[in-house]
Write an enzyme that holds these catalytic residues in place. Structure first.
Site, PDB file in Angstrom:
ATOM      1  N   MET A 161       0.853  -1.191   0.000  1.00 56.69           N
ATOM      2  CA  MET A 161       0.000   0.000   0.000  1.00 56.69           C
ATOM      3  C   MET A 161       0.895   1.250   0.000  1.00 56.69           C
ATOM      4  O   MET A 161       0.488   2.316   0.454  1.00 56.69           O
ATOM      5  CB  MET A 161      -0.927  -0.014   1.208  1.00 56.69           C
ATOM      6  CG  MET A 161      -1.864  -1.231   1.157  1.00 56.69           C
ATOM      7  SD  MET A 161      -3.449  -0.996   1.959  1.00 56.69           S
ATOM      8  CE  MET A 161      -2.924  -0.769   3.628  1.00 56.69           C
TER       9      MET A 161
ATOM     10  N   HIS B 189       9.469  -3.626   3.280  1.00 54.73           N
ATOM     11  CA  HIS B 189       8.951  -3.878   1.922  1.00 54.73           C
ATOM     12  C   HIS B 189      10.099  -4.175   0.960  1.00 54.73           C
ATOM     13  O   HIS B 189      10.007  -5.064   0.116  1.00 54.73           O
ATOM     14  CB  HIS B 189       8.237  -2.638   1.369  1.00 54.73           C
ATOM     15  CG  HIS B 189       7.013  -2.225   2.116  1.00 54.73           C
ATOM     16  ND1 HIS B 189       6.965  -1.091   2.884  1.00 54.73           N
ATOM     17  CD2 HIS B 189       5.789  -2.791   2.190  1.00 54.73           C
ATOM     18  CE1 HIS B 189       5.755  -0.969   3.403  1.00 54.73           C
ATOM     19  NE2 HIS B 189       5.020  -1.982   3.004  1.00 54.73           N
TER      20      HIS B 189
ATOM     21  N   ARG C   9       4.371   3.050  10.292  1.00 51.17           N
ATOM     22  CA  ARG C   9       3.810   3.750  11.457  1.00 51.17           C
ATOM     23  C   ARG C   9       4.879   4.227  12.435  1.00 51.17           C
ATOM     24  O   ARG C   9       4.624   5.133  13.226  1.00 51.17           O
ATOM     25  CB  ARG C   9       2.837   2.843  12.198  1.00 51.17           C
ATOM     26  CG  ARG C   9       1.597   2.566  11.381  1.00 51.17           C
ATOM     27  CD  ARG C   9       0.745   1.540  12.052  1.00 51.17           C
ATOM     28  NE  ARG C   9      -0.326   1.124  11.160  1.00 51.17           N
ATOM     29  CZ  ARG C   9      -1.606   1.199  11.450  1.00 51.17           C
ATOM     30  NH1 ARG C   9      -1.987   1.654  12.609  1.00 51.17           N
ATOM     31  NH2 ARG C   9      -2.522   0.799  10.587  1.00 51.17           N
TER      32      ARG C   9
HETATM   33  O1  PAF Z   1      -0.200  -5.691   3.723  1.00 51.12           O
HETATM   34  C1  PAF Z   1      -0.615  -4.806   2.967  1.00 51.12           C
HETATM   35  O2  PAF Z   1       0.021  -3.792   2.707  1.00 51.12           O
HETATM   36  C2  PAF Z   1      -2.017  -4.967   2.378  1.00 51.12           C
HETATM   37  O3  PAF Z   1      -2.862  -5.616   3.255  1.00 51.12           O
HETATM   38  C3  PAF Z   1      -2.005  -5.657   0.995  1.00 51.12           C
HETATM   39  C4  PAF Z   1      -1.532  -7.094   1.107  1.00 51.12           C
HETATM   40  C5  PAF Z   1      -1.118  -4.880   0.038  1.00 51.12           C
HETATM   41  C6  PAF Z   1      -3.428  -5.687   0.412  1.00 51.12           C
HETATM   42  O4  PAF Z   1      -3.935  -4.393   0.255  1.00 51.12           O
END
Ligand code: PAF
Length: 278
Positions: free
Chosen positions: A29, A36, A187
């Site tokens: 997101m 990430h 966060r």
């Molecule tokens: O973990 C996340 O960022 C979200 O839940 C995902 C897997 C991208 C789905 O919107």
């Protein structure tokens, strides 16, 4: 790096790859941090082509202000992905993925959604599974990568792939932590320096359980609750000892690596979650 804003463009481009080429998918997101990026790196290692999606999915927010306040750092995110040589980024609009007024689909994941995030964020997992199912249908990756920090989400996505009778392999990637032990999260940036320091209590408690597994689960649970009670800045939402497969509460340890301890707690109004598998 190719950036596509619509599923039509993305799918057209994907046609140029052969069936033998392994496609790795990393849904996000945005507001990308090292956690990430380590997932993208894993996809790059294990697959021939890596697709990262950046989409703030409205149906998984049960709190409208949480959705409104969600950080949008697209330019910086794209720079980070470019640096990692991510092959494709999919940045759709809501209209590309949802029909007008479309709501989350109702799923049945059995015991997996009863407790923890399922209890405290009603509707969240239906929204999450709705979008992940859409992504899987659009991209049909060989492997899809999810962070272990969202352990309940990871287990639910594995169940989703089974329900879809799909061959997509769901890969969980270990949590990346600050030196202090604090799990990396977008966060964390909302915390003051002192709260960041105090937030290390979450991982300290998880590690305490790891190091004292000879103690009974109720004893460990009581110990952790006390640690949070003694820290007036923290509000513990839950501490759950669960079986990894069912995510149902346990009072006795199951086999090695089949147990998880999951914590959600607020500090300075910021909700932190973390877990450990034992
Ligand atoms: O973990 C996340 O960022 C979200 O839940 C995902 C897997 C991208 C789905 O919107």
């Amino acid at each position: 790096m190719h950036i596509f804003k619509t599923k039509k463009e993305l799918q057209k481009f994907l046609l140029s790859f052969t069936k033998e080429e392994k496609v790795g998918f990393v849904p996000t997101m945005g507001a990308l941090h090292e956690g990430h990026l380590s997932i993208v790196e894993q996809s790059k290692k294990q697959c021939d082509i890596t697709i990262c999606s950046i989409f703030v999915n409205p149906t998984q927010f049960n709190n409208a202000s949480d959705l409104d306040n969600y950080p949008n750092t697209l330019k910086a995110d794209l720079e980070k992905l470019e640096q990692l040589a991510c092959d494709i980024v999919y940045t759709p609009t809501i209209a590309d993925l949802y029909k007008n007024g479309e709501k989350a689909k109702e799923f049945d994941f059995g015991t997996l959604t009863i407790g923890m995030e399922g209890e405290f964020r009603p509707g969240h997992f239906n929204g999450m599974a709705t979008i992940v199912e859409k992504f899987f249908n659009i991209i049909n990756p060989t492997k899809a990568f999810f962070g272990q920090k969202d352990l309940q989400q990871l287990q639910i996505v594995k169940a989703l792939a089974k329900q879809m009778e799909s061959d997509i392999q769901i890969i969980g990637i270990p949590t990346i932590r600050e030196e202090s032990g604090l799990a990396k999260s977008s966060r964390n940036e909302l915390l003051s320096t002192s709260a960041k320091q105090e937030a290390t209590l979450v991982y300290k408690c998880l590690k305490y359980c790891k190091n004292n597994q000879e103690l009974a689960i109720p004893t460990l649970e009581k110990y952790i609750q006390e640690q949070f009670k003694n820290n007036t800045h923290f509000k513990l939402e839950y501490i759950d000892f669960v079986s990894l497969n069912t995510l149902l509460p346990i009072t006795k340890w199951e086999a090695k690596n089949q147990n998880a301890i999951c914590i959600a707690a607020y500090i300075e109004g910021v909700r932190l979650i973390d877990n450990i598998i034992l």
